[in-house]
Design a protein around this motif. Structure first.
Motif, PDB file in Angstrom:
ATOM      1  N   ALA A  66       0.642  -1.407   0.006  1.00 17.58           N
ATOM      2  CA  ALA A  66       0.004  -0.060  -0.110  1.00 17.58           C
ATOM      3  C   ALA A  66       0.922   1.368   0.281  1.00 17.58           C
ATOM      4  O   ALA A  66       0.576   2.428  -0.678  1.00 17.58           O
ATOM      5  N   ALA A  67       2.096   1.202   0.572  1.00 21.93           N
ATOM      6  CA  ALA A  67       2.777   2.230   0.759  1.00 21.93           C
ATOM      7  C   ALA A  67       3.485   2.506  -0.381  1.00 21.93           C
ATOM      8  O   ALA A  67       3.759   3.699  -1.041  1.00 21.93           O
ATOM      9  N   PHE A  68       3.998   1.578  -1.279  1.00 20.76           N
ATOM     10  CA  PHE A  68       4.383   1.838  -2.595  1.00 20.76           C
ATOM     11  C   PHE A  68       3.245   2.341  -3.621  1.00 20.76           C
ATOM     12  O   PHE A  68       3.762   3.217  -4.315  1.00 20.76           O
ATOM     13  N   GLY A  69       2.190   1.725  -3.350  1.00 23.71           N
ATOM     14  CA  GLY A  69       1.112   2.215  -4.073  1.00 23.71           C
ATOM     15  C   GLY A  69       0.939   3.742  -4.034  1.00 23.71           C
ATOM     16  O   GLY A  69       1.012   4.588  -5.079  1.00 23.71           O
ATOM     17  N   LEU A  70       0.914   4.189  -2.802  1.00 18.27           N
ATOM     18  CA  LEU A  70       0.706   5.622  -2.432  1.00 18.27           C
ATOM     19  C   LEU A  70       1.903   6.383  -2.983  1.00 18.27           C
ATOM     20  O   LEU A  70       1.707   7.560  -3.784  1.00 18.27           O
ATOM     21  N   ALA A  71       3.113   5.814  -2.652  1.00 16.51           N
ATOM     22  CA  ALA A  71       4.358   6.560  -3.341  1.00 16.51           C
ATOM     23  C   ALA A  71       4.197   6.766  -4.863  1.00 16.51           C
ATOM     24  O   ALA A  71       4.543   7.866  -5.347  1.00 16.51           O
ATOM     25  N   PHE A  72       3.720   5.690  -5.628  1.00 14.82           N
ATOM     26  CA  PHE A  72       3.794   5.671  -6.999  1.00 14.82           C
ATOM     27  C   PHE A  72       2.661   6.473  -7.439  1.00 14.82           C
ATOM     28  O   PHE A  72       2.590   7.143  -8.684  1.00 14.82           O
ATOM     29  N   LEU A  73       1.737   6.771  -6.709  1.00 12.04           N
ATOM     30  CA  LEU A  73       0.627   7.637  -6.856  1.00 12.04           C
ATOM     31  C   LEU A  73       0.734   9.247  -6.883  1.00 12.04           C
ATOM     32  O   LEU A  73       0.558  10.079  -7.681  1.00 12.04           O
ATOM     33  N   ILE A  74       1.574   9.523  -5.601  1.00 15.12           N
ATOM     34  CA  ILE A  74       1.500  10.873  -5.314  1.00 15.12           C
ATOM     35  C   ILE A  74       2.679  11.757  -5.591  1.00 15.12           C
ATOM     36  O   ILE A  74       3.100  12.943  -5.228  1.00 15.12           O
ATOM     37  N   ALA A  75       3.774  10.848  -5.686  1.00 14.47           N
ATOM     38  CA  ALA A  75       5.160  11.310  -5.945  1.00 14.47           C
ATOM     39  C   ALA A  75       5.106  12.285  -6.913  1.00 14.47           C
ATOM     40  O   ALA A  75       4.202  12.436  -7.840  1.00 14.47           O
ATOM     41  N   PRO A  76       6.071  13.359  -6.925  1.00 14.41           N
ATOM     42  CA  PRO A  76       6.269  14.182  -8.151  1.00 14.41           C
ATOM     43  C   PRO A  76       6.042  13.622  -9.493  1.00 14.41           C
ATOM     44  O   PRO A  76       5.692  14.101 -10.576  1.00 14.41           O
ATOM     45  N   SER A  77       6.865  12.374  -9.614  1.00 16.66           N
ATOM     46  CA  SER A  77       6.591  11.816 -10.807  1.00 16.66           C
ATOM     47  C   SER A  77       5.634  10.687 -10.931  1.00 16.66           C
ATOM     48  O   SER A  77       5.761   9.776 -11.614  1.00 16.66           O
ATOM     49  N   GLY A  78       4.804  10.721  -9.820  1.00 16.35           N
ATOM     50  CA  GLY A  78       3.807   9.724  -9.772  1.00 16.35           C
ATOM     51  C   GLY A  78       2.494   9.796 -10.846  1.00 16.35           C
ATOM     52  O   GLY A  78       2.551  10.654 -11.523  1.00 16.35           O
ATOM     53  N   LEU A  79       1.663   8.955 -10.562  1.00 15.10           N
ATOM     54  CA  LEU A  79       0.669   8.583 -11.720  1.00 15.10           C
ATOM     55  C   LEU A  79      -0.223  10.087 -11.689  1.00 15.10           C
ATOM     56  O   LEU A  79      -0.619  10.468 -12.730  1.00 15.10           O
ATOM     57  N   PHE A  80      -0.573  10.470 -10.448  1.00 19.14           N
ATOM     58  CA  PHE A  80      -1.427  11.653 -10.334  1.00 19.14           C
ATOM     59  C   PHE A  80      -0.837  12.789 -11.230  1.00 19.14           C
ATOM     60  O   PHE A  80      -1.428  13.265 -12.207  1.00 19.14           O
ATOM     61  N   MET A  81       0.631  13.160 -11.084  1.00 21.99           N
ATOM     62  CA  MET A  81       1.201  14.324 -11.593  1.00 21.99           C
ATOM     63  C   MET A  81       1.242  13.848 -13.426  1.00 21.99           C
ATOM     64  O   MET A  81       1.024  14.647 -14.183  1.00 21.99           O
ATOM     65  N   ARG A  82       1.527  12.638 -13.578  1.00 21.52           N
ATOM     66  CA  ARG A  82       1.579  12.328 -15.008  1.00 21.52           C
ATOM     67  C   ARG A  82      -0.024  12.361 -15.810  1.00 21.52           C
ATOM     68  O   ARG A  82      -0.036  12.738 -16.715  1.00 21.52           O
ATOM     69  N   LEU A  83      -1.035  12.065 -14.967  1.00 25.41           N
ATOM     70  CA  LEU A  83      -2.218  12.339 -15.709  1.00 25.41           C
ATOM     71  C   LEU A  83      -2.347  13.722 -15.929  1.00 25.41           C
ATOM     72  O   LEU A  83      -3.287  13.958 -16.899  1.00 25.41           O
TER      73      LEU A  83
ATOM     74  N   LEU B 221       4.671  13.407   7.459  1.00 32.57           N
ATOM     75  CA  LEU B 221       3.163  13.452   7.260  1.00 32.57           C
ATOM     76  C   LEU B 221       2.535  12.602   6.136  1.00 32.57           C
ATOM     77  O   LEU B 221       1.435  11.784   6.264  1.00 32.57           O
ATOM     78  N   THR B 222       3.481  12.389   4.841  1.00 28.43           N
ATOM     79  CA  THR B 222       3.051  11.382   3.951  1.00 28.43           C
ATOM     80  C   THR B 222       3.069  10.009   4.636  1.00 28.43           C
ATOM     81  O   THR B 222       2.061   9.047   4.431  1.00 28.43           O
ATOM     82  N   MET B 223       4.006   9.673   5.694  1.00 26.63           N
ATOM     83  CA  MET B 223       4.018   8.251   6.135  1.00 26.63           C
ATOM     84  C   MET B 223       2.758   8.103   6.997  1.00 26.63           C
ATOM     85  O   MET B 223       1.994   6.973   6.814  1.00 26.63           O
ATOM     86  N   SER B 224       2.315   9.297   7.716  1.00 33.20           N
ATOM     87  CA  SER B 224       1.241   9.213   8.590  1.00 33.20           C
ATOM     88  C   SER B 224       0.070   9.152   7.704  1.00 33.20           C
ATOM     89  O   SER B 224      -0.819   8.132   8.132  1.00 33.20           O
ATOM     90  N   ALA B 225      -0.068   9.820   6.525  1.00 32.42           N
ATOM     91  CA  ALA B 225      -1.361   9.427   5.639  1.00 32.42           C
ATOM     92  C   ALA B 225      -1.324   8.130   5.285  1.00 32.42           C
ATOM     93  O   ALA B 225      -2.456   7.667   5.154  1.00 32.42           O
TER      94      ALA B 225
ATOM     95  N   LEU C  31       7.776   5.731   2.780  1.00 38.50           N
ATOM     96  CA  LEU C  31       7.172   6.921   2.631  1.00 38.50           C
ATOM     97  C   LEU C  31       7.768   7.973   3.823  1.00 38.50           C
ATOM     98  O   LEU C  31       7.521   9.247   3.936  1.00 38.50           O
ATOM     99  N   GLY C  32       8.524   7.408   4.826  1.00 39.21           N
ATOM    100  CA  GLY C  32       9.080   8.313   6.017  1.00 39.21           C
ATOM    101  C   GLY C  32      10.005   9.046   5.559  1.00 39.21           C
ATOM    102  O   GLY C  32      10.783   9.074   4.607  1.00 39.21           O
ATOM    103  N   PRO C  33      10.269  10.074   6.599  1.00 40.84           N
ATOM    104  CA  PRO C  33      11.354  11.200   6.274  1.00 40.84           C
ATOM    105  C   PRO C  33      12.910  10.191   6.587  1.00 40.84           C
ATOM    106  O   PRO C  33      12.969   9.240   7.006  1.00 40.84           O
TER     107      PRO C  33
END
Lengths: 208, 405, 570
Positions: C118-135, C158-162, C236-238
């Motif tokens: 799930a953490a990888f999924g989140l990272a792949f989604l919201i990272a600056p080069s993630g799915l969301f930004m690409r879309l 905070l991303t880790m907590s999210a 996801l953590g610092p």
């Protein structure tokens, strides 16, 4: 049919050092002893004690004799004391027939016939495979009583057995329950709030 | 901070369990006997498994071992070599002297120094391997020292690595060729470069490379750290990093976790200059579709840090003979040439071309290096690894300085 | 009341709680002792023979330690606070609606995704080069390279907590949904509504005070996990500085073995941080209860109903959306060839990553299944034995049974190394049996956590009735309790399987790496792998738990398809 009789000798039940109730009584077969009283006086504790599952927190003493045998020390399943609750409590995972079969003693011969016979007796012939949830309130109460009788109890405890039923059903169920107990020659103790119940039972009434 | 290695272990816990006298250990000088003993053994080879290419190569080697020597090789896949070290340490702690679970361990530098220093290794054995001669170790001293620590036959060389930079030639024309150029380049290409966070190996190597280039005198770097000199020797490094960090990706507020992340950032176009400790990485990245085909590799002007990866046998390994046969096989011309193939691993060989026959050399020459692979000539000057003390001291100083604001 | 009993089975059952406790706690305690002695300088094999506090001094001199501790604490409190409030608001706002029924079905697959996946999924989604930004690039923002912003690995975690909140919402939802029927929320809400309260408010006022005590332990487990997570933190953590748990792991893995001492001291500190988070949470509980009472006694009826209802639905809805988006990001990446940044979708698609993984999967898959099924079966049997013995004794288990939850509260890293040493002392070879046993240590508490409430809350009249009909305790167990509790048992088994499948350290360290599982393969490859490889293995890891939850959901429906009374009983 053999008549059973139940004797309660100097029953005392207390909680945390405080006495809840003290009681002695003798109940013959076919007789219903009604115990009435406000909430919290230990009516339910009395039934739990007699049936064999009073919580360890309670202190209890006295002798319970069923057909002369002291049953205090027996586990619930070997006391031959049946119980009817407010609800019919048909096992929801079993069919109507499965509920009746559950009550039949292990060595019983020809269980299917016994079950069908029991269903015929309450006007539910052919209902063996039905889901208990599909029965009406009155039908459920009948099955519950038949199930109790099939387990061949020697005494019966009734815990406000009719309080959940609406008025017209109440009379009908009351009648066949008391008739059934009488026919089987079973001594019974009923706990209730309802004076009509007590009246219909026709036996002695103890106010706690 | 007690940095020096602890002395020999106390026998206190080990004494709790009495052990039968150690069985005869295999003697690599009598190679035929080692081969006989190895047949039928299962060798547990604990090796980092983060690279599918390396995993496939080990799987290939396992097949070869089975058919050539009747030795079964099981790759115990580690995400961190420390897991293997932990295991051996725990066994030593519990007095398990003969039934170890690790037969061969891929180690390097610090882990080797630690294991050797704490009596966790079996040996010496490596120099008696028949294929050791192919290394021409007398002329290639890096085969006998691991981060300046004398190997003394406690581990056998496997592959060679060197720090290289790679860039996207489609967007970058003149990549920086030394650290000073790098600083200038980042100033005009802000956010286009970053390096992994020490103590990640690649990040620490970047620090050592920078220090070797920037230090007034590199000689002290090959000796243990002298605390009173540390500040003055490393001052140019910190000055350089202080200036560099604001120009990095995320302005140096977060660093990637390793080479793979760096490669991913390159592929995503987040950065246009990256570094790797494998001269074949850029090429592998292109082949795997992770990097644009326009990526090219290079080595800094003055050369770069390089080292040799080694294989060690723990003191309590059960299949020591099998482990030696595997180590020897991995040094064979066949295995080294296979590893050199960029389609396989693209790893530079540890063998000395001079020690090989013409036919054997031809095996290597027949292999076409990929467009982003550096030939042995292009790899240029290999700088020796500083003493492992420095790695540790630099890592801790870096964390103290930048790791916790 | 003393029941006569002579059968040996009964005696065994009576001893069950003690036996289970010994089996579970002995290794943890031993492992903990062997790990923590070095904190005070005792580790003879490395020359530590005198007790000393220098390693604590060294620990506290670590740069950034206070920030690490702060982030761990923050995650440990923020996660339960957000996840729990959202779950309660959601349940309050949707009680009895289609949305709630829909969520009941969704909860299982969401829970099945391992934390790391799930953490990888989140990272792949919201990272600056993630799915969301690409879309949305470049069409919506004109970007042709990823923005240089710090989203993942942010300073305060905070991303880790999210990521943790998203993952714990389904867990707490499942726990709450399992506990709810026993407190009859409909009746409570009906009474409050008859007094003029709007439904959401009525639910919050009347159901929450009864529900919270039932899900308190799961909430504590969330706190312990969030304050000590290693895998989610690594992803996801610092990292400037790392969270305390990751620091401890790195000290344990430091090539300089003298850092084992500091690592041990750090593990002890981590234990302290987790305990501190729990104590702070007790404070928050008291505060919440006080505020809640004030709120109820003010008797306000109208205002805020819509806000309360919508905030829960929005929050949980967003969490679900992000989880699903993460899975989608994993799926796309698992088939992606080279994918230049501003392209909305990969330029090339490939089966290569999947086919390579599927070629290597047989042995790890077989091991994972075997370990998960056996450890789950053992855990279910042991937990049932404990609960049944409690039923028959007629009184709650002694408070010492709370020790059962120790493995959830003690950071794994704090006792696994010691556990290896312990198994070495006992000369237990690192094989699949030992790994199963190690998994049991973690699987059992979760099984207990999931099953205990349902077991204890089962209407006692069922078994009393059965007893008066002449059924023996064993007959009652098999013919009454087991069928009635089939659904919660299967849910507990599914949770147990999910817990087993996600174990990394317990598999890798205890098995000496000789028992490869889906998770050990995934972690090993993730340590150097590309996004595609990570995506494939994360999805493979989610597969078995997904099947487990699907079975837990559909098997009771299949078995009880003609028993209406079995629906909604749980």
């Amino acid at each position: 049919m053999k008549e059973h009789h139940l004797q309660l000798e100097n029953i005392h039940i207390g909680l945390a050092g405080k006495q809840l109730l003290a009681l002695s009584a003798e109940i013959r077969g076919g007789e219903v002893l009604t115990v009435m009283g406000p909430s919290g006086v230990g009516k339910s504790s009395l039934l739990a004690y007699l049936a064999g599952f009073l919580a360890p927190a309670f202190e209890a003493s006295g002798l319970v004799r069923l057909d002369g045998e002291v049953i205090n020390q027996l586990p619930a399943e070997r006391r031959h004391v049946g119980l009817l609750f407010q609800d019919a409590l048909l096992f929801p995972h079993l069919s109507v027939g499965g509920n009746l079969r559950f009550a039949l003693p292990a060595g019983e011969q020809d269980k299917e016939a016994r079950i069908e016979q029991a269903l015929v007796a309450i006007g539910l012939a052919g209902f063996a495979e039905r889901d208990p949830e599909t029965l009406s309130g009155g039908q459920r109460s009948r099955v519950a009583l038949q199930r109790l009788l099939l387990s061949q109890p020697r005494a019966v405890l009734l815990d406000e057995p009719f309080s959940r039923l609406d008025t017209h059903l109440r009379r009908e169920v009351r009648e066949f329950v008391f008739a059934g107990l009488k026919a089987a020659g079973l001594p019974a103790i009923m706990v209730t709030h309802d004076a009509e119940d007590a009246e219909a039972a026709g036996g002695r009434v103890i106010q706690l | 901070m007690p940095r020096r290695m602890r002395g020999a272990c106390s026998a206190l816990l080990a004494c709790l369990i009495s052990l039968p006298a150690s069985a005869a250990t295999p003697e690599p000088a009598a190679w035929e006997q080692v081969l006989r003993e190895a047949r039928g053994q299962t060798v547990y080879f604990d090796a980092w498994a983060g690279d599918p290419q390396i995993n496939s190569y080990i799987a290939w080697a396992a097949q070869q071992m089975q058919s050539l020597y009747g030795v079964e090789v099981t790759h115990v896949k580690l995400s961190d070599t420390a897991e293997g070290v932990s295991r051996v340490l725990a066994e030593k702690l519990a007095g398990n002297e003969r039934e170890g679970t690790v037969d061969l361990l891929w180690v390097n530098g610090e882990n080797f120094a630690t294991m050797k220093g704490n009596g966790l290794l079996f040996g010496p054995w490596a120099e008696q391997l028949p294929n050791f001669a192919l290394l021409d170790a007398d002329r290639n001293p890096e085969m006998r020292e691991d981060f300046t620590i004398a190997v003394e036959g406690y581990e056998s060389p496997w592959t060679r690595s060197q720090l290289v930079f790679y860039y996207d030639s489609a967007t970058v024309e003149n990549p920086p060729r030394d650290m000073r150029e790098l600083l200038q380049w980042t100033q005009s290409n802000r956010g286009q470069f970053t390096y992994p966070r020490p103590p990640v190996f690649l990040g620490s190597t970047f620090l050592k490379q920078a220090l070797l280039e920037l230090a007034v005198d590199s000689a002290p770097l090959y000796r243990p750290v002298e605390p009173e000199q540390f500040a003055s020797i490393t001052a140019p490094l910190w000055e350089f990093l202080d200036a560099l960090h604001p120009q990095l990706l995320r302005a140096g507020r977060s660093f990637p976790g390793g080479g793979t992340e760096l490669r991913r950032m390159m592929g995503d176009g987040e950065i246009s200059l990256a570094l790797s400790f494998s001269p074949a990485e850029a090429n592998a990245g292109i082949m795997a579709g992770e990097l644009p085909p326009t990526v090219r590799s290079y080595v800094p002007r003055g050369g770069s840090i390089g080292n040799v990866s080694f294989l060690a046998i723990p003191f309590n390994a059960q299949a020591k003979a099998g482990a030696m046969v595997l180590a020897n096989f991995l040094l064979s011309v066949q295995a080294q040439a296979h590893a050199y193939d960029p389609q396989v691993m693209g790893s530079a060989t540890v063998l000395s071309m001079a020690a090989l026959s013409a036919a054997e050399r031809a095996l290597f020459e027949a292999i076409e290096p990929g467009p982003a692979t550096l030939t042995p000539q292009a790899l240029g000057n290999t700088l020796r690894e500083p003493h492992p003390d420095w790695m540790d001291a630099l890592e801790r100083a870096w964390v103290e300085r930048y790791g916790a604001r | 009341m003393a029941l006569a009993n002579a059968q040996p089975a009964k005696h065994a059952l009576r001893l069950a709680p003690t036996l289970v406790l010994i089996v579970l706690i002995a290794p943890v305690a031993l492992g903990l002792a062997l790990t923590l002695l070095p904190a005070f300088g005792y580790l003879p094999v490395l020359g530590g023979e005198r007790l000393t506090l220098t390693y604590f001094a060294q620990l506290f001199a670590t740069p950034g330690l206070s920030h690490s501790v702060a982030v761990s604490l923050l995650a440990g409190l923020l996660t339960p606070l957000c996840a729990l409030s959202l779950v309660l608001l959601f349940l309050a706002g949707t009680a009895g609606t289609r949305l709630e029924r829909w969520m009941r079905r969704l909860v299982a697959p969401l829970l099945a995704i391992p934390h790391a996946a799930a953490a990888f999924g989140l990272a792949f989604l919201i990272a600056p080069s993630g799915l969301f930004m690409r879309l949305i690039s470049p069409q919506l923002n004109g970007l042709d390279s990823p923005p240089d912003v710090l989203i993942v690995n942010d300073y305060w975690g905070l991303t880790m907590s999210a990521g943790l909140i998203i993952k714990e919402i389904p867990f707490l939802l499942l726990m709450a949904l399992a506990a709810l029927p026993q407190i009859e929320p409909d009746k409570r809400v009906a009474i409050a509504r008859s007094l003029g309260y709007r439904p959401t408010r009525a639910w919050l006022m009347t159901v929450v005070p009864a529900l919270y005590p039932l899900i308190r332990l799961p909430v504590y487990a969330v706190i312990a996990f969030a304050s000590a997570t290693v895998d989610v933190s690594l992803i996801l953590g610092p990292n400037l500085p790392y969270t305390l748990s990751v620091m401890v792991l790195q000290w344990f893995n430091d090539p300089d073995l003298s850092y084992r001492f500091v690592a041990a001291a750090g593990a002890l500190l981590q234990l302290g941080v987790t305990i501190a988070a729990l104590l702070l949470w007790r404070l928050i509980e008291a505060l919440g209860a006080g505020l809640g009472r004030r709120w109820v006694s003010r008797g306000e009826r109208g205002a805020g109903e819509a806000v309360l209802r919508v905030s829960g639905q929005l929050g949980v809805g967003l969490a679900v959306l992000v989880s699903v988006g993460g899975v989608l990001a994993l799926l796309i990446n698992s088939f992606a060839g080279f994918w230049r940044f501003p392209d909305n979708l990969p330029g090339a698609w490939t089966m290569q990553t999947w086919s390579r993984a599927l070629g290597e999967i047989a042995q790890p898959l077989a091991n994972t299944l075997l370990i998960a099924l056996v450890s789950t079966a053992l855990a279910i049997v042991m937990v049932l034995a404990v609960l049944e013995s409690e039923q028959r004794a007629g009184r709650r288990l002694s408070p010492s049974m709370l020790l059962l939850y120790l493995p959830l509260l003690v950071p794994q890293i704090a006792f696994l190394f010691g556990l290896i040493v312990a198994t070495e002392f006992l000369r237990w070879a690192p094989d699949i049996k030992l790994v199963i046993f190690a998994h049991l240590i973690f699987v059992l508490p979760y099984t207990f956590l999931t099953l205990a409430e349902a077991y204890r809350r089962l209407d006692p009249r069922w078994s009393q009735l059965a007893a008066t009909l002449g059924a023996s305790p064993w007959r009652i167990f098999w013919r009454v309790r087991m069928p009635l509790l089939l659904a919660p048992c299967l849910t507990a088994a599914a949770v147990a399987i999910a817990v087993s499948v996600s174990q990394y350290l317990a598999t890798q360290l205890i098995g000496a790496g000789r028992v490869p599982s889906l998770t050990t393969e995934a972690v090993a490859l993730a340590s150097g792998g590309s996004r595609g490889i990570i995506a494939v293995w994360a999805l493979l890891q989610a597969l078995i738990p997904m099947l487990g939850f699907a079975l837990a959901l559909f098997l009771p429906r299949l078995l009880w398809r003609n028993r209406r009374g079995m629906r909604g009983l749980h």
